[in-house]
Design a protein around this motif. Sequence first.
Motif, PDB file in Angstrom:
ATOM      1  N   ARG A  59       0.730  -1.204  -0.140  1.00 42.95           N
ATOM      2  CA  ARG A  59       0.098   0.017  -0.220  1.00 42.95           C
ATOM      3  C   ARG A  59       0.899   1.187   0.124  1.00 42.95           C
ATOM      4  NH1 ARG A  59      -1.537   4.022   3.349  1.00 42.95           N
ATOM      5  NH2 ARG A  59      -0.399   3.107   5.130  1.00 42.95           N
TER       6      ARG A  59
ATOM      7  N   GLN B 177      -0.873  -4.283 -10.729  1.00 40.36           N
ATOM      8  CA  GLN B 177      -0.215  -3.461  -9.734  1.00 40.36           C
ATOM      9  C   GLN B 177      -1.150  -2.641  -8.978  1.00 40.36           C
ATOM     10  OE1 GLN B 177       2.899  -4.093  -8.970  1.00 40.36           O
ATOM     11  NE2 GLN B 177       2.885  -5.706 -10.616  1.00 40.36           N
ATOM     12  N   SER B 178      -1.961  -3.270  -7.868  1.00 39.03           N
ATOM     13  CA  SER B 178      -2.697  -2.583  -7.199  1.00 39.03           C
ATOM     14  C   SER B 178      -3.200  -3.532  -5.978  1.00 39.03           C
ATOM     15  CB  SER B 178      -4.155  -1.910  -7.847  1.00 39.03           C
ATOM     16  OG  SER B 178      -5.290  -3.068  -7.855  1.00 39.03           O
ATOM     17  N   THR B 179      -3.349  -3.007  -4.866  1.00 44.99           N
ATOM     18  CA  THR B 179      -3.749  -3.517  -3.713  1.00 44.99           C
ATOM     19  C   THR B 179      -5.014  -4.508  -3.697  1.00 44.99           C
ATOM     20  OG1 THR B 179      -4.672  -1.449  -2.553  1.00 44.99           O
ATOM     21  CG2 THR B 179      -2.619  -2.468  -1.984  1.00 44.99           C
ATOM     22  N   GLN B 180      -5.928  -3.861  -4.519  1.00 48.47           N
ATOM     23  CA  GLN B 180      -7.406  -4.716  -4.806  1.00 48.47           C
ATOM     24  C   GLN B 180      -7.074  -5.701  -5.444  1.00 48.47           C
ATOM     25  OE1 GLN B 180      -8.109  -0.734  -5.891  1.00 48.47           O
ATOM     26  NE2 GLN B 180     -10.350  -0.555  -4.856  1.00 48.47           N
TER      27      GLN B 180
ATOM     28  N   MET C  39      -5.645  -8.235  -2.981  1.00 49.27           N
ATOM     29  CA  MET C  39      -6.636  -8.672  -1.798  1.00 49.27           C
ATOM     30  C   MET C  39      -7.642  -9.902  -2.547  1.00 49.27           C
ATOM     31  SD  MET C  39      -6.423  -6.861   0.956  1.00 49.27           S
ATOM     32  CE  MET C  39      -7.933  -6.158   1.700  1.00 49.27           C
ATOM     33  N   ALA C  40      -8.005  -9.628  -3.876  1.00 48.93           N
ATOM     34  CA  ALA C  40      -9.021 -10.535  -4.436  1.00 48.93           C
ATOM     35  C   ALA C  40      -7.998 -11.852  -4.564  1.00 48.93           C
ATOM     36  CB  ALA C  40      -9.257 -10.051  -5.585  1.00 48.93           C
TER      37      ALA C  40
ATOM     38  N   LEU D  25      -5.604 -12.864  -2.921  1.00 48.26           N
ATOM     39  CA  LEU D  25      -5.252 -13.693  -1.684  1.00 48.26           C
ATOM     40  C   LEU D  25      -6.511 -14.243  -1.187  1.00 48.26           C
ATOM     41  CD1 LEU D  25      -3.209 -10.920  -0.031  1.00 48.26           C
ATOM     42  CD2 LEU D  25      -2.609 -13.057  -0.408  1.00 48.26           C
ATOM     43  N   ALA D  26      -7.831 -13.559  -1.255  1.00 47.47           N
ATOM     44  CA  ALA D  26      -9.000 -14.280  -1.025  1.00 47.47           C
ATOM     45  C   ALA D  26      -8.930 -15.614  -1.448  1.00 47.47           C
ATOM     46  CB  ALA D  26     -10.278 -13.322  -1.185  1.00 47.47           C
TER      47      ALA D  26
END
Lengths: 716, 506
Positions: free
Chosen positions: A66, A102-105, A108-109, A111-112
């Motif tokens: 982040r 290259q984005s945290t979103q 996150m997806a 990783l989920a």
Amino acid sequence: MKVTSSRFSHKTAFVVDHCPYMAESSRQMVECDMLTKSRGQGVIPLAPVSKSLWTCAVECSMEYCRILYDVYPTRKLVRSYVHYIVSDSEFHSLNSWRQEDQSTQELMAALASVGPPNPREDPECCSVLHGLVAAVESLCAITQYQHEARRTLMDVADRVANRGRIICLTNAKSDTHVRMLEDCVSETIQEQNKLAAGSDRLMPIQRCELVLVHIYPQGDDTLVSDRSRKELSSVLSSEVHSVRAGRHLASKLNILVQQHFDLASTTITNIPMKEEQHANTSANYDVELLHHRDAHLEFIKSAQPCFLCTGDLHMAGSTSRDSGLKETVTLKWCTPRTNNVELHYCTGAYRISPVDVNSRPSSCLTNFLLNGRSVLLEQPRKSGSKVISHMLSSHGGEIFLHVLNSTRSTLEDPPSISEGCGGRVTDYRITDFGEFMRENRLTPFSEGVLDASGRTSSERAKAQLERHTRYWPMIISQTTIFNMQAVVPLANLIVKESLSEEDVLTCQKTVFNLVDMERKNDPLPISTVGSRGKGPKRDEQYRIMWNELETLVKAHVGSSERHQRVLECISACRSKPPEEEERKKRGRKREDKEDKAEKNGKDADEKAWPDSERLKGPQEREKEEQTESEMIKDSPDSPEPLNKKPRLMSEEIQPPQKSKGPVSLLTMWTNRITATSRKHEVFAGRLNSVNNKAELYQHLKEDNGMDLHENGKATR
Amino acid sequence: MPTVVLMDSSLSMTRPVSQEGSEEFQRKNLAVHGLTMLFEHMATNYKLEFTSLVAFSSLWELMVPFTRDYNTLQEALSNLEDYDKTCLESALHGVSNIVQQEWGSTCPCQVVLVTDGALGIGRGSLRHSLHTLKQRVEDKKFPLPFPFPAKMFIMCIANVEELQSTDAMDNLEQLIGLNGGEGQIFTMEGPLCLKSVQSMFGKLIDQAYTPFYAVLHCGNLASDVQVFPRPEPVLVDEEVDPIPKAVQTDLEIVGFIEIADISSPPVLSRHLVLPIAVNKEVDEVGAGTTEDAEEEPSANQMAGKSPNFCVLLHGSLKFVLLNQNNFYSKKKSNLMMSLFEPGPEPLPWLGKISQLGPISDAAENPYGEDDSKSPFPLQPKNKRSYAQNVTVWIKANGLQTDVQKILRNARKLPEKTQTFYKELNRLRKAALAFGFWELLKGVAELLERECTLLPDSAHPDAAFQLSHAAQQLKLASTGDSQYSAFNHNITPLHTDFSGGGAGDRM
């Protein structure tokens, strides 16, 4: 050239261990049932929850990303890409070097979808090694940026560097285990480099930095010892951090991101903020920001030992609460007074990321800035002097810390413009140039947009400037046409690259309008600068005006055939009456007469003025007054200009009075345009002529001022 | 770029120069002669330069603080006295302090050291200073490199042979090396006489004090200008071999941008753009127009409202320059040129400079008909973390706040149904990403408990929604792909109480 740690920062590969043992609890308890305490008895509070080692590793690494994405977004010169890999019985690549990944979103997806490690999986087949091997392979892969760099530097493509860093979050068993991991990475690099040497799509790794973070649950003893950076080979260096899960891990990764990306910390202090409970009071809060450390260049340098009294500057060497061991520089909030647009002397601007992005003080500050306000920041000093050294400001949804120059400027006290050359000239066409600049403002176009002739945006901008300045007199007294409202439509159109039929028609109308003015003997705003007496005679004025107009149009005649037609129209219509020659022969006698007539005319002129004056918009009047005042200023010793108030707008404003006077040329011309059958229109003067000689200034012989009423009459 | 003249006033400077058949000179006289020439040059051609004079021997003294008054400098020079031995290190400390006190540590400076090359003996000599370089403690570091960018010009009132016979030349070269190689050593050629000192200072002037003349173009309008201080070539710090980029002498205006859009950009350096007359017949153009707009704000209501006197210049070396008026004081203003960092995109909020085109090419005026809009700033593709409500639970209170938000809304169901589910889904997403299934179970239990604690007056829908939400969270925490998909959102339970029966689900 200095090699800073950020030299490795183009490529960062995260390898997070996803083996069964990572599902173990970190044993750091989080009480999430806070409200029950205030809700009386009978309610059994929920047992606190604890994060697994995996959860700790993931959230801290996401925090690392982040900050990285906030401070180094992908389009800046220093591009930072993250490749996130998790490893259990095999490796799972969660993203790629591609910019859209290259984005945290995105992460996150991904990783989920991986989910937490499965504690029931066979630990024998799981290892972080799979991930480390994949990380090395990925460092050999070419990123978009490297690809572009190689393409633009064809001949020196081998100069494009390929350095990277692997951050491995794992739970190691022992120092021997750590050594095994290091050896594995080292061997894989050698293998991959051999492969890459023979491939166009891969690049050998020049330098790799391995950062092994061993995570162990709270309360346990660590089985792995810390080790500072050690060169394992000419390509690989490695360091080992042994950290307890939970907040220790978070602060460790926070320190690492600062080290890896040359970041520094600034704490904004004294931020006034309304209390949630007590809306009337406001308390002062602090917010810590991370940014590139060059924003502190001035502090870093002046902290060097020299005899300067830098002790005055309050360097908060104390440990900042949030980021563990790192130093932070404290700067004081200065409440912005106005929303003035001001251009500060700024020596650097660096993107920021709040350390504690979700906290209320942080979000208050960032929202305030995102709404378009700027905040000046002051150095807290022991002595009274106030030094503004930084500014926070957002541009298009990104917040920047601007470094302002707070010392004396070497450009102070510049020579006065009025003393320089051209400084004594007072009648520059300032308003016109302002308008010129407005017309030549720039706007961004999308990449690669070329016009028909293959020009880039900025080439088109320069071409436009060139066209607009082909004929652009700089001072009022050098021009007649640009002082005339009546010429404006033509002057605005003729500079265009191409004209439409409608444009040509407008230009022609402008010309006919001028012809009409001349016929009615309207005064022209000819400057009297430099001429003794009253300046040129009325017909001479028109001659100057026509010449100037021709010069303007001739400058653009090469642009298109329609431009040519405008010039033809002028040449056809401009006043070269046959009478002119004759009149010249008659000599001065006639001119004297005219002089008198003009004087009389002028008196009447002034009488007739208020009417039309009233009808004019205040802006036009202002403009005219300005022109007038400037003209007077130009020539203090010359007599009052004869064309005191140019009445260029008058005919459009006056109500139409069709019955009086002869039909105007304009009317006839428009008739001609509409009535297509007729080929040629007889010159109006000729129609009324006696023996083929039209009498000029017919009304001069009549009562004084009679002509003026006609003059102002609209002849539509 | 301010200049510090560091004048050696040690006794060795009074050594006579052997010269035949003429009056006897000291080296000091030659030095003064050279400096006089430099000052005279500056007074006529470089008069905006701030110069200070420092004399040193074993001590140092600021003779003249930074000034543009070259008479004062000249006067101080001629009244210079002679002192004891040379001690360069303390003098350089002095220079460092003087410059930082006056200009801070970002302003580039030039140091002109005038010496005879006898650099002292024993402690305090340059030789000693350089020998002990590596044994310094933190607070007694050698003053070089200076904390500010500096060029060091060493004017030796001696010739090369003399300097090379001792280790003076080596020491001076080492000094330049310590300054990051920024600078140059000048020596005298031939016999030590007025002529050779003139030629040596002449070289310095050519090297460092030639004014930068350029032509400012705006389409067909053009003006001869002097750019002060002269723009120095810039090294671009990139991965490949850096090539210094210099500013061309043709400054071309590409177009104009509002000051508010430029909004305090970071610049490498700023320069005054002063119109000059190449021959007296020609009036200056272009630049003069804009400047004068500043001179007469009252006569210029329109331009006052649109203060877009920012001029983007673009040289063919892809140098991007920004012309702007800077309002130092209300009365005086000047045309100013700012140099951006070289590169295609010096300001992220303006986009690539080469992609800026005339507004007339746009489908509609991006500034709006009444100037109410602006095409700037450009928005980045991805929002930054602080602009997108990210979830961070590194600290316990981050997590606690998020759970409390859900509970607060849970107690206000069904009014807060939308916010309740919004917060619930935010928590769910983060918990799934972090693999924090335990939290999902915990929050599900909390919601079930809330359900049992509902007062009798509560709307029946509240209980339905709470147990629905709790159930969904529990399902998600099993990792069952049907319920734990990241992009799946828990939607409110459709209930209809208007018809009476709670079972009237759709």
